[in-house]
Design a protein around this motif. Sequence first.
Motif, short mmCIF file in Angstrom:
data_model
loop_
_atom_site.label_atom_id
_atom_site.label_comp_id
_atom_site.label_asym_id
_atom_site.label_seq_id
_atom_site.Cartn_x
_atom_site.Cartn_y
_atom_site.Cartn_z
N PHE A 8 0.63 -2.53 -10.74
CA PHE A 8 -0.01 -4.02 -10.44
C PHE A 8 1.44 -4.77 -11.65
O PHE A 8 2.02 -3.98 -12.47
CB PHE A 8 -0.79 -4.79 -11.41
N ASP A 9 1.60 -6.31 -11.67
CA ASP A 9 2.47 -6.62 -12.72
C ASP A 9 1.64 -7.21 -13.51
O ASP A 9 0.74 -7.61 -12.97
CB ASP A 9 2.81 -7.67 -11.47
N ILE A 10 1.87 -7.31 -14.84
CA ILE A 10 1.05 -8.41 -15.71
C ILE A 10 1.95 -9.36 -16.44
O ILE A 10 2.86 -8.73 -16.26
CB ILE A 10 0.64 -7.21 -16.95
N PRO A 47 5.81 -4.54 -14.82
CA PRO A 47 4.45 -3.36 -13.85
C PRO A 47 4.17 -2.80 -15.07
O PRO A 47 3.75 -1.69 -15.62
CB PRO A 47 6.29 -2.73 -13.44
N LEU A 48 3.26 -1.90 -13.83
CA LEU A 48 2.54 -1.06 -14.78
C LEU A 48 1.73 -0.27 -13.76
O LEU A 48 1.51 -1.06 -12.75
CB LEU A 48 0.94 -1.14 -15.26
N GLN A 49 1.31 1.13 -13.37
CA GLN A 49 0.65 2.25 -12.55
C GLN A 49 -0.68 2.49 -13.24
O GLN A 49 -0.27 2.96 -15.20
CB GLN A 49 1.57 2.99 -11.78
N VAL A 84 -1.24 -8.88 -11.52
CA VAL A 84 -0.72 -9.29 -10.09
C VAL A 84 -0.71 -7.41 -10.00
O VAL A 84 -0.40 -6.59 -9.59
CB VAL A 84 -0.06 -9.79 -9.80
N VAL A 85 -1.94 -7.49 -8.36
CA VAL A 85 -1.99 -5.89 -7.55
C VAL A 85 -1.04 -5.61 -6.92
O VAL A 85 -0.70 -6.51 -5.87
CB VAL A 85 -3.31 -5.67 -6.69
N THR A 86 -0.18 -5.18 -6.56
CA THR A 86 1.05 -5.02 -5.92
C THR A 86 0.51 -3.54 -4.70
O THR A 86 1.26 -3.30 -3.66
CB THR A 86 2.18 -4.84 -6.53
N SER A 110 -4.46 6.06 -2.46
CA SER A 110 -4.29 7.16 -2.94
C SER A 110 -3.88 8.33 -3.59
O SER A 110 -2.60 7.77 -3.24
CB SER A 110 -5.01 8.09 -1.84
N GLY A 111 -3.85 8.71 -4.76
CA GLY A 111 -3.13 9.60 -5.81
C GLY A 111 -3.47 10.77 -6.65
O GLY A 111 -3.33 10.78 -6.92
#
Length: 146
Positions: free
Chosen positions: A53-55, A63-65, A139-141, A145-146
Amino acid sequence: MIALAAVAGFTTQMRVGSLEITAALAAVALLAARPRVRAAAEIGTLTPMQVDFDIVERGGRRPLQVRPPVEIGRSKDAGVAVNDPEVSRQHARLSSYDGVVYVEDLRSRNGTFLNGRRVTEAIEVREGDEIDLGTTRLVVTSVRSG
Protein backbone atom coordinates in the motif's frame (compact mmCIF):
# COMPACT_ATOMS: atom_id res chain seq x y z
CA MET A 1 -68.77 1.24 -18.15
CA ILE A 2 -66.85 -1.96 -18.71
CA ALA A 3 -63.94 0.02 -20.19
CA LEU A 4 -63.77 2.23 -17.06
CA ALA A 5 -63.63 -0.84 -14.81
CA ALA A 6 -60.85 -2.34 -16.93
CA VAL A 7 -58.83 0.91 -16.79
CA ALA A 8 -59.28 1.13 -12.99
CA GLY A 9 -58.14 -2.49 -12.59
CA PHE A 10 -55.12 -1.88 -14.82
CA THR A 11 -54.14 1.24 -12.83
CA THR A 12 -54.36 -0.67 -9.54
CA GLN A 13 -52.23 -3.52 -10.93
CA MET A 14 -49.64 -1.03 -12.20
CA ARG A 15 -49.35 0.60 -8.78
CA VAL A 16 -48.94 -2.77 -7.06
CA GLY A 17 -46.40 -3.86 -9.69
CA SER A 18 -44.46 -0.63 -9.30
CA LEU A 19 -44.36 -1.07 -5.51
CA GLU A 20 -43.04 -4.62 -5.90
CA ILE A 21 -40.31 -3.45 -8.26
CA THR A 22 -39.37 -0.59 -5.92
CA ALA A 23 -39.21 -2.97 -2.94
CA ALA A 24 -37.04 -5.43 -4.89
CA LEU A 25 -34.66 -2.65 -5.95
CA ALA A 26 -34.41 -1.41 -2.36
CA ALA A 27 -33.60 -4.95 -1.13
CA VAL A 28 -30.87 -5.33 -3.77
CA ALA A 29 -29.41 -1.93 -2.83
CA LEU A 30 -29.29 -2.90 0.85
CA LEU A 31 -27.55 -6.19 0.09
CA ALA A 32 -25.02 -4.48 -2.18
CA ALA A 33 -24.23 -1.87 0.50
CA ARG A 34 -23.48 -4.47 3.21
CA PRO A 35 -19.83 -4.49 4.29
CA ARG A 36 -17.66 -7.51 3.59
CA VAL A 37 -17.78 -8.95 7.11
CA ARG A 38 -17.39 -12.57 8.12
CA ALA A 39 -17.62 -13.97 11.63
CA ALA A 40 -14.35 -15.09 13.24
CA ALA A 41 -15.64 -18.69 13.36
CA GLU A 42 -15.90 -18.69 9.54
CA ILE A 43 -12.43 -17.29 8.95
CA GLY A 44 -10.42 -20.52 9.26
CA THR A 45 -6.67 -21.07 9.16
CA LEU A 46 -3.73 -18.71 8.86
CA THR A 47 -2.50 -18.19 5.28
CA PRO A 48 0.64 -16.11 4.63
CA MET A 49 -0.34 -12.99 2.71
CA GLN A 50 1.39 -9.85 1.51
CA VAL A 51 -0.18 -6.39 1.34
CA ASP A 52 1.30 -3.49 -0.60
CA PHE A 53 0.00 0.00 0.00
CA ASP A 54 0.86 3.65 -0.31
CA ILE A 55 0.81 5.64 2.92
CA VAL A 56 -0.45 9.17 2.25
CA GLU A 57 0.55 11.42 5.15
CA ARG A 58 0.90 15.17 5.62
CA GLY A 59 4.57 14.93 4.64
CA GLY A 60 3.91 13.11 1.36
CA ARG A 61 3.43 9.61 0.06
CA ARG A 62 5.50 6.47 0.66
CA PRO A 63 5.07 2.86 -0.47
CA LEU A 64 5.15 0.02 2.07
CA GLN A 65 4.93 -3.75 1.89
CA VAL A 66 3.80 -5.81 4.93
CA ARG A 67 2.95 -9.37 5.86
CA PRO A 68 -0.03 -9.59 8.23
CA PRO A 69 -0.50 -9.82 11.14
CA VAL A 70 0.76 -6.29 11.68
CA GLU A 71 -0.35 -3.39 13.87
CA ILE A 72 -0.73 0.15 12.56
CA GLY A 73 -0.25 3.08 14.90
CA ARG A 74 1.74 6.01 16.17
CA SER A 75 3.95 3.82 18.40
CA LYS A 76 7.53 3.18 17.29
CA ASP A 77 6.87 -0.52 18.04
CA ALA A 78 4.00 -0.71 15.51
CA GLY A 79 4.72 -2.70 12.37
CA VAL A 80 3.39 0.26 10.38
CA ALA A 81 4.35 3.43 12.23
CA VAL A 82 2.61 6.64 11.15
CA ASN A 83 3.44 10.15 12.25
CA ASP A 84 -0.05 11.52 12.84
CA PRO A 85 -1.24 12.99 16.18
CA GLU A 86 -4.80 11.84 15.41
CA VAL A 87 -3.71 8.18 15.25
CA SER A 88 -3.61 6.11 18.45
CA ARG A 89 -0.41 4.34 19.49
CA GLN A 90 -2.08 1.02 18.65
CA HIS A 91 -4.76 2.08 16.19
CA ALA A 92 -5.59 -0.83 13.87
CA ARG A 93 -4.44 -4.32 12.90
CA LEU A 94 -4.14 -6.14 9.58
CA SER A 95 -4.52 -9.91 9.83
CA SER A 96 -5.00 -12.71 7.30
CA TYR A 97 -6.88 -16.00 7.36
CA ASP A 98 -7.64 -18.42 4.52
CA GLY A 99 -6.14 -16.10 1.93
CA VAL A 100 -8.18 -13.07 2.98
CA VAL A 101 -6.74 -9.95 4.62
CA TYR A 102 -8.78 -8.16 7.27
CA VAL A 103 -8.51 -4.78 8.99
CA GLU A 104 -9.85 -4.19 12.49
CA ASP A 105 -9.89 -1.19 14.77
CA LEU A 106 -8.09 -1.58 18.11
CA ARG A 107 -10.44 0.69 20.08
CA SER A 108 -8.77 3.78 18.72
CA ARG A 109 -9.96 7.19 19.83
CA ASN A 110 -10.78 8.53 16.34
CA GLY A 111 -11.74 5.26 14.64
CA THR A 112 -10.62 3.40 11.55
CA PHE A 113 -12.46 3.76 8.23
CA LEU A 114 -12.47 1.49 5.18
CA ASN A 115 -13.65 3.27 2.03
CA GLY A 116 -15.36 5.92 4.16
CA ARG A 117 -17.20 3.46 6.44
CA ARG A 118 -16.29 3.11 10.10
CA VAL A 119 -14.75 -0.29 10.92
CA THR A 120 -16.67 -1.86 13.82
CA GLU A 121 -15.40 -5.43 13.38
CA ALA A 122 -12.83 -7.24 11.24
CA ILE A 123 -13.58 -6.49 7.58
CA GLU A 124 -11.99 -7.75 4.38
CA VAL A 125 -9.42 -5.56 2.61
CA ARG A 126 -9.08 -5.71 -1.17
CA GLU A 127 -6.90 -4.07 -3.79
CA GLY A 128 -8.01 -0.48 -4.35
CA ASP A 129 -9.45 -0.05 -0.84
CA GLU A 130 -8.59 3.01 1.25
CA ILE A 131 -8.01 2.75 4.99
CA ASP A 132 -8.25 6.06 6.86
CA LEU A 133 -6.67 6.58 10.29
CA GLY A 134 -6.76 10.18 11.50
CA THR A 135 -5.46 12.29 8.61
CA THR A 136 -3.42 9.37 7.23
CA ARG A 137 -4.68 7.24 4.34
CA LEU A 138 -3.41 3.78 3.39
CA VAL A 139 -4.24 3.00 -0.25
CA VAL A 140 -4.10 -0.75 -0.85
CA THR A 141 -2.28 -1.42 -4.13
CA SER A 142 -1.98 -5.21 -3.90
CA VAL A 143 -3.21 -8.13 -1.78
CA ARG A 144 -1.66 -11.51 -2.61
CA SER A 145 -0.46 -14.73 -1.04
CA GLY A 146 3.18 -14.72 -0.19
